[in-house]
Enzyme design. Structure first.
Site, PDB file in Angstrom:
ATOM      1  N   ASP A 168       1.023   2.112   9.081  1.00  0.00           N
ATOM      2  CA  ASP A 168       0.666   1.325  10.273  1.00  0.00           C
ATOM      3  C   ASP A 168       1.746   1.364  11.364  1.00  0.00           C
ATOM      4  O   ASP A 168       1.464   1.026  12.514  1.00  0.00           O
ATOM      5  CB  ASP A 168       0.431  -0.145   9.884  1.00  0.00           C
ATOM      6  CG  ASP A 168      -0.639  -0.310   8.822  1.00  0.00           C
ATOM      7  OD1 ASP A 168      -1.477   0.594   8.684  1.00  0.00           O
ATOM      8  OD2 ASP A 168      -0.627  -1.343   8.130  1.00  0.00           O
ATOM      9  N   THR A 175       5.203   2.283   5.978  1.00  0.00           N
ATOM     10  CA  THR A 175       3.799   1.948   6.182  1.00  0.00           C
ATOM     11  C   THR A 175       3.179   2.946   7.142  1.00  0.00           C
ATOM     12  O   THR A 175       3.814   3.347   8.126  1.00  0.00           O
ATOM     13  CB  THR A 175       3.544   0.535   6.742  1.00  0.00           C
ATOM     14  OG1 THR A 175       2.178   0.431   7.139  1.00  0.00           O
ATOM     15  CG2 THR A 175       4.403   0.169   7.946  1.00  0.00           C
ATOM     16  N   ARG A 183      -4.143  -2.180  10.662  1.00  0.00           N
ATOM     17  CA  ARG A 183      -4.118  -3.647  10.708  1.00  0.00           C
ATOM     18  C   ARG A 183      -4.094  -4.152  12.149  1.00  0.00           C
ATOM     19  O   ARG A 183      -4.883  -3.728  12.952  1.00  0.00           O
ATOM     20  CB  ARG A 183      -2.922  -4.188   9.920  1.00  0.00           C
ATOM     21  CG  ARG A 183      -3.157  -4.190   8.445  1.00  0.00           C
ATOM     22  CD  ARG A 183      -2.325  -5.287   7.808  1.00  0.00           C
ATOM     23  NE  ARG A 183      -1.653  -4.850   6.626  1.00  0.00           N
ATOM     24  CZ  ARG A 183      -2.229  -4.785   5.420  1.00  0.00           C
ATOM     25  NH1 ARG A 183      -3.474  -5.139   5.253  1.00  0.00           N
ATOM     26  NH2 ARG A 183      -1.532  -4.371   4.388  1.00  0.00           N
ATOM     27  N   ASP A 192       5.823  -4.812   5.733  1.00  0.00           N
ATOM     28  CA  ASP A 192       6.213  -6.174   6.102  1.00  0.00           C
ATOM     29  C   ASP A 192       6.210  -7.133   4.914  1.00  0.00           C
ATOM     30  O   ASP A 192       7.155  -7.901   4.727  1.00  0.00           O
ATOM     31  CB  ASP A 192       5.333  -6.700   7.249  1.00  0.00           C
ATOM     32  CG  ASP A 192       3.844  -6.507   6.984  1.00  0.00           C
ATOM     33  OD1 ASP A 192       3.493  -5.878   5.963  1.00  0.00           O
ATOM     34  OD2 ASP A 192       3.036  -6.997   7.799  1.00  0.00           O
ATOM     35  N   GLY A 241       0.838  -1.205   0.000  1.00  0.00           N
ATOM     36  CA  GLY A 241       0.000   0.000   0.000  1.00  0.00           C
ATOM     37  C   GLY A 241       0.867   1.246   0.000  1.00  0.00           C
ATOM     38  O   GLY A 241       1.955   1.255   0.575  1.00  0.00           O
ATOM     39  N   ASP A 293       4.096  -0.670  11.924  1.00  0.00           N
ATOM     40  CA  ASP A 293       4.197  -1.983  12.568  1.00  0.00           C
ATOM     41  C   ASP A 293       5.441  -2.781  12.158  1.00  0.00           C
ATOM     42  O   ASP A 293       5.515  -3.985  12.423  1.00  0.00           O
ATOM     43  CB  ASP A 293       2.932  -2.811  12.279  1.00  0.00           C
ATOM     44  CG  ASP A 293       2.709  -3.049  10.796  1.00  0.00           C
ATOM     45  OD1 ASP A 293       3.468  -2.500   9.979  1.00  0.00           O
ATOM     46  OD2 ASP A 293       1.763  -3.786  10.455  1.00  0.00           O
ATOM     47  N   ARG A 331      -0.472  -6.796  -4.638  1.00  0.00           N
ATOM     48  CA  ARG A 331      -0.726  -8.135  -5.197  1.00  0.00           C
ATOM     49  C   ARG A 331       0.396  -8.515  -6.142  1.00  0.00           C
ATOM     50  O   ARG A 331       0.157  -9.163  -7.163  1.00  0.00           O
ATOM     51  CB  ARG A 331      -2.052  -8.147  -5.950  1.00  0.00           C
ATOM     52  CG  ARG A 331      -3.259  -7.965  -5.041  1.00  0.00           C
ATOM     53  CD  ARG A 331      -4.498  -7.616  -5.836  1.00  0.00           C
ATOM     54  NE  ARG A 331      -5.548  -7.117  -4.973  1.00  0.00           N
ATOM     55  CZ  ARG A 331      -6.523  -7.869  -4.483  1.00  0.00           C
ATOM     56  NH1 ARG A 331      -6.606  -9.124  -4.781  1.00  0.00           N
ATOM     57  NH2 ARG A 331      -7.427  -7.342  -3.687  1.00  0.00           N
TER      58      ARG A 331
HETATM   59  O1  F6P Z   1      -1.009  -1.431   5.519  1.00  0.00           O
HETATM   60  C1  F6P Z   1      -1.550  -0.211   5.169  1.00  0.00           C
HETATM   61  C2  F6P Z   1      -3.052  -0.295   5.115  1.00  0.00           C
HETATM   62  O2  F6P Z   1      -3.543   1.005   4.798  1.00  0.00           O
HETATM   63  C3  F6P Z   1      -3.719  -0.836   6.367  1.00  0.00           C
HETATM   64  O3  F6P Z   1      -3.781   0.093   7.410  1.00  0.00           O
HETATM   65  C4  F6P Z   1      -5.057  -1.264   5.806  1.00  0.00           C
HETATM   66  O4  F6P Z   1      -5.613  -2.309   6.572  1.00  0.00           O
HETATM   67  C5  F6P Z   1      -4.704  -1.760   4.446  1.00  0.00           C
HETATM   68  O5  F6P Z   1      -3.480  -1.168   4.085  1.00  0.00           O
HETATM   69  C6  F6P Z   1      -5.733  -1.438   3.390  1.00  0.00           C
HETATM   70  O6  F6P Z   1      -5.349  -2.066   2.214  1.00  0.00           O
HETATM   71  P1  F6P Z   1      -6.057  -1.810   0.798  1.00  0.00           P
HETATM   72  O7  F6P Z   1      -5.445  -0.552   0.237  1.00  0.00           O
HETATM   73  O8  F6P Z   1      -5.723  -3.006   0.014  1.00  0.00           O
HETATM   74  O9  F6P Z   1      -7.513  -1.625   1.054  1.00  0.00           O
END
Ligand code: F6P
Length: 359
Positions: free
Chosen positions: A139, A137, A183, A115, A10, A141, A73
């Site tokens: 997050d 990220t 997450r 990660d 992301g 994390d 992906r």
């Molecule tokens: O890891 C970053 C993040 O924004 C998370 O906080 C969230 O759960 C996820 O990606 C959302 O992913 P997507 O963009 O695939 O909806």
């Protein structure tokens, strides 16, 4: 030296600042940089490679997103490949990727990711690819670094949003529930809840009891505070329960979390009789440009990655280990999610100023 740069997973505010810092620091050394489009897709026949000279990175430090594009992906070890019968199979294309990397004459890869992308970077390193990781990220994390870039920007966006919720919640005597990203880690929720004076915050690290959440709202009610702000991390879960998913994804990728905010809002309305609204802040937390703090850490990470390459320090990730930026082995980073520690000072600060965790 020819340096390849990839952004995976992301997006997060600060990606372009890292790219610019890598390109400029490489240029100072007389090295050339190339951007792999869309994660690793550019090396596997999708979209190709961009030349990243100093002109290509001019004026991008403050821009959100990534000029290279990204995907969550795009794992070369599980590459979605159409089959003759019309189905799609996951195929290990890591050897093709390494062959394309070598055929392009690249000497090093800077892999900017969270990660998932850092795991791919490590797996490529074990197959002989000279790689340096940069932790990205919202997050926050990723293990081994105090912060990832993107986190401060997401917290800033969330804090500003919650500030706005205060005025409408108070005007209507309502409970407002806001679901935030992160997450399985509660960093964004905790930091923005404390900064915005939320009343209740629910984190994945501290399973909640909905009765305790309602007690906190009733206590505010009894003391004349007829509105409440509840911040819910998307990975929050009730005691003895599970986190809520909106989408279960294929093996090797992460499931999408979501829905807990509206579930909590419904339970609060039912138990307290308070008019309650919920919202999901969603991808606003990933959008827009980086804060000053994220710009700076991103620029520091980018130049540190080039210094790591110069030192031949491959199989590593640059990390913020105050007061310096250092490198840590990727093997010590992957597979370890950095959660909010239960003895964290920020968590204690929240308790000391009266924020409830619903526990
Ligand atoms: O890891 C970053 C993040 O924004 C998370 O906080 C969230 O759960 C996820 O990606 C959302 O992913 P997507 O963009 O695939 O909806």
């Amino acid at each position: 030296m020819r340096i390849a740069i990839s952004t995976g997973g992301g997006d997060a505010p600060g990606l372009n600042a890292v790219i610019r810092a890598v390109v400029l620091a490489a240029h100072q050394r007389g090295w050339q940089c190339y951007g792999i489009r869309r994660g690793f897709g550019g090396l596997l026949g999708n979209d190709g490679i961009m030349t990243l000279n100093t002109a290509a990175v001019r004026g991008i430090t403050h821009l959100g997103g990534t000029i290279l594009g990204t995907t969550n992906r795009g794992n070369p070890f599980r590459w979605a490949t159409p089959q003759p019968d019309g189905s799609v199979a996951e195929v290990d294309r890591s050897d093709d990727l390494i062959a394309a990397f070598r055929a392009s004459g690249f000497d090093a890869l800077v892999s900017i990711g969270g990660d998932g992308s850092l795991r791919i970077a490590y797996d490529l390193w074990t197959k002989g690819l000279p790689v340096v990781g940069v932790p990205k990220t919202i997050d926050n994390d990723v293990a081994g670094t105090l912060v990832t870039f993107g986190f401060d920007s997401a917290v800033t966006t969330a804090t500003e949003a919650i500030d706005k919720l205060h005025t409408t919640a108070e005007s209507h005597d309502r409970v407002m529930v806001v679901e935030l990203m992160g997450r399985d880690a509660g960093w964004i929720a905790l930091h923005s809840a404390v900064s915005s004076s939320a009343d209740i915050v629910l984190l994945p690290e501290i399973p909640f009891d909905i009765e305790r959440v309602c007690d906190a709202i009733r206590q505010r009610e009894a003391s004349g505070r007829h509105y409440s702000i509840v911040v819910v991390a998307e990975g929050a879960r009730p005691k003895g329960g599970e986190a809520m998913l909106v989408e279960r994804r294929a093996a090797g990728t992460v499931d999408r979390l979501g829905g807990v905010g509206s579930r909590v809002a419904a339970a609060i309305a039912e138990r307290t009789g308070k008019e309650t609204r919920s919202l999901v802040l969603g991808h606003l937390q990933r959008g827009g440009g980086p804060t000053t703090s994220d710009r700076l850490i991103a620029l520091r990470f980018g130049t540190a990655a080039v210094r790591a390459i110069a030192a031949g320090s491959f199989g590593t990730m640059v990390a913020y280990t105050p007061p310096t930026i250092s490198t840590v082995p990727l093997v010590d980073v992957i597979g370890r999610t950095k959660l909010v520690p239960l003895d964290s000072d920020t968590l204690q600060t929240a308790r000391d100023i009266g924020i409830s965790f619903g526990d």
